[in-house]
Motif scaffolding. Structure first.
Motif, PDB file in Angstrom:
ATOM      1  N   PRO A   1      14.143 -87.292   9.900  1.00  0.00           N
ATOM      2  CA  PRO A   1      15.353 -86.839  10.600  1.00  0.00           C
ATOM      3  C   PRO A   1      15.207 -85.421  11.148  1.00  0.00           C
ATOM      4  CG  PRO A   1      15.704 -86.800   8.233  1.00  0.00           C
ATOM      5  CD  PRO A   1      14.300 -87.286   8.440  1.00  0.00           C
ATOM      6  N   GLU A   2      14.014 -84.844  11.033  1.00  0.00           N
ATOM      7  CA  GLU A   2      13.728 -83.486  11.550  1.00  0.00           C
ATOM      8  C   GLU A   2      14.693 -82.444  10.984  1.00  0.00           C
ATOM      9  OE1 GLU A   2      11.518 -84.203  15.690  1.00  0.00           O
ATOM     10  OE2 GLU A   2      13.571 -84.888  15.719  1.00  0.00           O
ATOM     11  N   ASP A   3      14.978 -82.591   9.704  1.00  0.00           N
ATOM     12  CA  ASP A   3      15.764 -81.560   9.027  1.00  0.00           C
ATOM     13  C   ASP A   3      14.929 -80.868   7.937  1.00  0.00           C
ATOM     14  OD1 ASP A   3      15.601 -83.426   7.037  1.00  0.00           O
ATOM     15  OD2 ASP A   3      17.739 -83.921   7.008  1.00  0.00           O
ATOM     16  N   TYR A   4      13.676 -81.270   7.790  1.00  0.00           N
ATOM     17  CA  TYR A   4      12.692 -80.612   6.921  1.00  0.00           C
ATOM     18  C   TYR A   4      12.990 -80.741   5.434  1.00  0.00           C
ATOM     19  CZ  TYR A   4      11.456 -79.052  11.457  1.00  0.00           C
ATOM     20  OH  TYR A   4      11.123 -79.065  12.776  1.00  0.00           O
ATOM     21  N   ILE A   5      14.102 -81.371   5.069  1.00  0.00           N
ATOM     22  CA  ILE A   5      14.367 -81.548   3.634  1.00  0.00           C
ATOM     23  C   ILE A   5      14.526 -83.020   3.277  1.00  0.00           C
ATOM     24  CG2 ILE A   5      15.352 -79.270   3.180  1.00  0.00           C
ATOM     25  CD1 ILE A   5      18.139 -80.583   3.442  1.00  0.00           C
ATOM     26  N   ASN A   6      14.824 -83.870   4.243  1.00  0.00           N
ATOM     27  CA  ASN A   6      15.048 -85.294   3.954  1.00  0.00           C
ATOM     28  C   ASN A   6      14.036 -86.173   4.700  1.00  0.00           C
ATOM     29  OD1 ASN A   6      17.427 -84.708   2.403  1.00  0.00           O
ATOM     30  ND2 ASN A   6      18.483 -84.354   4.337  1.00  0.00           N
ATOM     31  N   VAL A   7      12.797 -85.750   4.680  1.00  0.00           N
ATOM     32  CA  VAL A   7      11.766 -86.494   5.398  1.00  0.00           C
ATOM     33  C   VAL A   7      11.211 -87.586   4.479  1.00  0.00           C
ATOM     34  CG1 VAL A   7       9.601 -86.304   6.671  1.00  0.00           C
ATOM     35  CG2 VAL A   7      11.197 -84.383   6.643  1.00  0.00           C
ATOM     36  N   GLY A   8      11.179 -88.811   4.978  1.00  0.00           N
ATOM     37  CA  GLY A   8      10.644 -89.928   4.192  1.00  0.00           C
ATOM     38  C   GLY A   8       9.223 -89.633   3.739  1.00  0.00           C
ATOM     39  N   PRO A   9       8.872 -90.024   2.490  1.00  0.00           N
ATOM     40  CA  PRO A   9       7.563 -89.645   1.947  1.00  0.00           C
ATOM     41  C   PRO A   9       6.379 -90.258   2.687  1.00  0.00           C
ATOM     42  CG  PRO A   9       8.706 -91.153   0.476  1.00  0.00           C
ATOM     43  CD  PRO A   9       9.698 -90.756   1.527  1.00  0.00           C
ATOM     44  N   LEU A  10       6.602 -91.307   3.471  1.00  0.00           N
ATOM     45  CA  LEU A  10       5.484 -91.918   4.205  1.00  0.00           C
ATOM     46  C   LEU A  10       5.450 -91.488   5.671  1.00  0.00           C
ATOM     47  CD1 LEU A  10       5.514 -95.571   2.760  1.00  0.00           C
ATOM     48  CD2 LEU A  10       4.344 -93.540   1.897  1.00  0.00           C
ATOM     49  N   ALA A  11       6.430 -90.657   6.084  1.00  0.00           N
ATOM     50  CA  ALA A  11       6.534 -90.275   7.500  1.00  0.00           C
ATOM     51  C   ALA A  11       5.287 -89.538   7.983  1.00  0.00           C
ATOM     52  CB  ALA A  11       7.779 -89.418   7.723  1.00  0.00           C
ATOM     53  N   LYS A  12       4.664 -88.782   7.068  1.00  0.00           N
ATOM     54  CA  LYS A  12       3.507 -87.973   7.505  1.00  0.00           C
ATOM     55  C   LYS A  12       2.272 -88.818   7.796  1.00  0.00           C
ATOM     56  CE  LYS A  12       2.760 -86.767   2.659  1.00  0.00           C
ATOM     57  NZ  LYS A  12       2.950 -85.692   1.694  1.00  0.00           N
ATOM     58  N   TYR A  13       2.300 -90.085   7.387  1.00  0.00           N
ATOM     59  CA  TYR A  13       1.116 -90.932   7.604  1.00  0.00           C
ATOM     60  C   TYR A  13       1.197 -91.737   8.904  1.00  0.00           C
ATOM     61  CZ  TYR A  13       0.463 -89.834   2.690  1.00  0.00           C
ATOM     62  OH  TYR A  13       0.320 -89.169   1.512  1.00  0.00           O
ATOM     63  N   VAL A  14       2.331 -91.655   9.619  1.00  0.00           N
ATOM     64  CA  VAL A  14       2.486 -92.454  10.840  1.00  0.00           C
ATOM     65  C   VAL A  14       2.787 -91.532  12.021  1.00  0.00           C
ATOM     66  CG1 VAL A  14       3.265 -94.502   9.589  1.00  0.00           C
ATOM     67  CG2 VAL A  14       4.949 -92.855  10.441  1.00  0.00           C
ATOM     68  N   SER A  15       2.786 -92.099  13.222  1.00  0.00           N
ATOM     69  CA  SER A  15       3.028 -91.289  14.423  1.00  0.00           C
ATOM     70  C   SER A  15       4.479 -90.819  14.471  1.00  0.00           C
ATOM     71  CB  SER A  15       2.724 -92.108  15.670  1.00  0.00           C
ATOM     72  OG  SER A  15       3.715 -93.100  15.845  1.00  0.00           O
ATOM     73  N   HIS A  16       4.706 -89.783  15.264  1.00  0.00           N
ATOM     74  CA  HIS A  16       6.067 -89.259  15.412  1.00  0.00           C
ATOM     75  C   HIS A  16       7.000 -90.328  15.970  1.00  0.00           C
ATOM     76  CE1 HIS A  16       9.298 -86.852  17.419  1.00  0.00           C
ATOM     77  NE2 HIS A  16       9.290 -86.297  16.224  1.00  0.00           N
ATOM     78  N   GLU A  17       6.506 -91.134  16.919  1.00  0.00           N
ATOM     79  CA  GLU A  17       7.346 -92.193  17.502  1.00  0.00           C
ATOM     80  C   GLU A  17       7.798 -93.171  16.424  1.00  0.00           C
ATOM     81  OE1 GLU A  17       4.184 -92.008  20.357  1.00  0.00           O
ATOM     82  OE2 GLU A  17       5.303 -90.213  19.780  1.00  0.00           O
TER      83      GLU A  17
END
Lengths: 196, 211
Positions: free
Chosen positions: A132-148
């Motif tokens: 959600p681009e709020d830097y505190i509620n980012v899903g733990p797997l978000a960093k492994y996939v593309s921004h899209e």
């Protein structure tokens, strides 16, 4: 424990309709889903508790799917997932004012069970991948996939929560319908495991 | 718009900006400002080398600043399209996100805490929110006006009070962060929670989930 093809056998012998694992997972899901949904909608901006509730929902779905292959008869997908003709045949008798006396999930209910497990899995996956681009509620797997992908996941998470709420309401409406119209109590067996 | 640094030669700056007619007027204003203020400063230094803190009270400087402030928005209003405004807004939030991301990485333990780096991120955030952001939110730049280009919902312009509340919450969170970032990880973490919460609260209601 009921076994064999005779759906009446368990009922006659007074056996357990829903095994303890199915019952515990069901009511754990009620609590975890209500918590996750409520915190997601009305909870604090720092969503740590929503995350934990979501992980719990995910674990329940995984366990239920495993149990669907190795559990007792009424828990197994192979015993309750039916083809279109069985579903239509059951649906045709649905308006009748008498109990269905199905030993386990009826063909229409089975459709719902599979559907709700699929949508819950999608919801957990979309949450794990959301950023959600709020830097505190980012899903733990978000960093492994593309921004899209993170943004697609984010755009699915809320509509899926609405869909799940509708599914819960349909589920409760079906229980009320069976109780009031068909005179069949579906709640007690899910608590005690036995038909009253 | 180019910002011409004081240390850069004016000939160099003219070469850089010369052919760009769109920015010409702004550049000339900028150059005048740079040349005049630096001339004034050196003159003042010669006259009174010990009193540099009087700079802000200089009436000539005030006049120059006022002229510049009046000239720049007027010029910009002619030059900026809705697309340009959206790009500026997104660039602004790119910077806000970059600085916040640096702080969040430390708060989460993805990178080691560094008081100096954290303070620098927080100071940059303070600088960013001190910008006059109103023109980044010019009317006619919502996702209804420019589908696929922005996620800014029209409700920003319909519920200005509500939106300004979120802006104030962000300002308060950045102020908290400015005081906390250099004070250790235990001070940074709750400030990060407040800052991220301010991001979320606004994204929830005023930003579409997809383009």
């Amino acid at each position: 424990m009921a076994s064999g093809d005779d759906t009446r056998r368990g009922e006659i012998s007074g056996a357990v309709l829903w095994d303890p694992v199915v019952r515990v997972l069901h009511w754990a899901l009620v609590l975890a889903f209500a918590t996750a949904w409520g915190l997601g909608k009305f909870g604090p901006d720092q969503m740590t508790l929503h995350f934990y509730a979501g992980y719990t929902v995910g674990a329940i779905v995984v366990l239920r799917v495993i149990w669907g292959f190795v559990g007792p008869r009424t828990a197994r997908f192979a015993s309750f997932v039916r083809g279109p003709s069985a579903i239509v045949a059951y649906a045709r008798h649905l308006p009748e004012r008498r109990p269905s006396r199905t030993w386990g999930h009826n063909p229409v209910g089975a459709l719902f069970v599979v559907g709700v497990l699929v949508v819950l899995a999608m919801q957990v996956a979309s949450g794990l991948l959301s950023d959600p681009e709020d830097y505190i509620n980012v899903g733990p797997l978000a960093k492994y996939v593309s921004h899209e992908t993170t943004q697609t996941a984010l755009s699915l998470h809320e509509p899926l929560s609405t869909l799940l709420l509708i599914m819960v309401l349909i589920h409760i409406a079906a229980i009320v319908f069976y109780k009031r119209w068909k005179g069949e109590n579906l709640v007690t067996p899910m608590i005690t495991g036995r038909r009253s | 718009m180019f910002v011409v640094g004081r240390d850069r030669g004016t000939a160099d700056a003219r070469r850089l900006n010369g052919p760009d007619k769109k920015n010409g007027r702004l550049v000339i204003f900028g150059l005048c400002y740079v040349i005049m203020t630096s001339d004034m400063e050196s003159a003042r230094r010669r006259a009174n080398p010990s009193k540099q803190e009087n700079r802000k009270d200089d009436p000539m400087r005030k006049l120059l600043l006022a002229t510049l402030a009046a000239a720049v928005p007027a010029t910009m209003a002619l030059a900026q399209s809705a697309e340009d405004t959206v790009k500026a807004r997104q660039g602004f939030f790119q910077l806000v996100g970059f600085e916040t991301g640096g702080l969040a990485a430390m708060a989460k333990g993805d990178v080691d805490y560094d008081a100096e780096a954290a303070s620098a991120h927080a100071a940059d955030l303070s600088a960013l929110i001190s910008l006059h952001v109103a023109d980044y939110f010019a009317p006619g730049t919502s996702n209804a006006d420019l589908p696929g280009k922005t996620r800014a919902l029209p409700v920003i312009w319909e519920d200005t009070d509500g939106f300004m509340e979120r802006v104030q919450a962000l300002n308060a969170a950045v102020d908290t962060m400015a005081g906390a970032a250099g004070g250790g990880l235990d001070a940074l973490r709750p400030a990060m929670g407040q800052l991220g919460g301010a991001c979320k609260a606004c994204h929830d209601d005023y930003r579409a989930k997809s383009f």
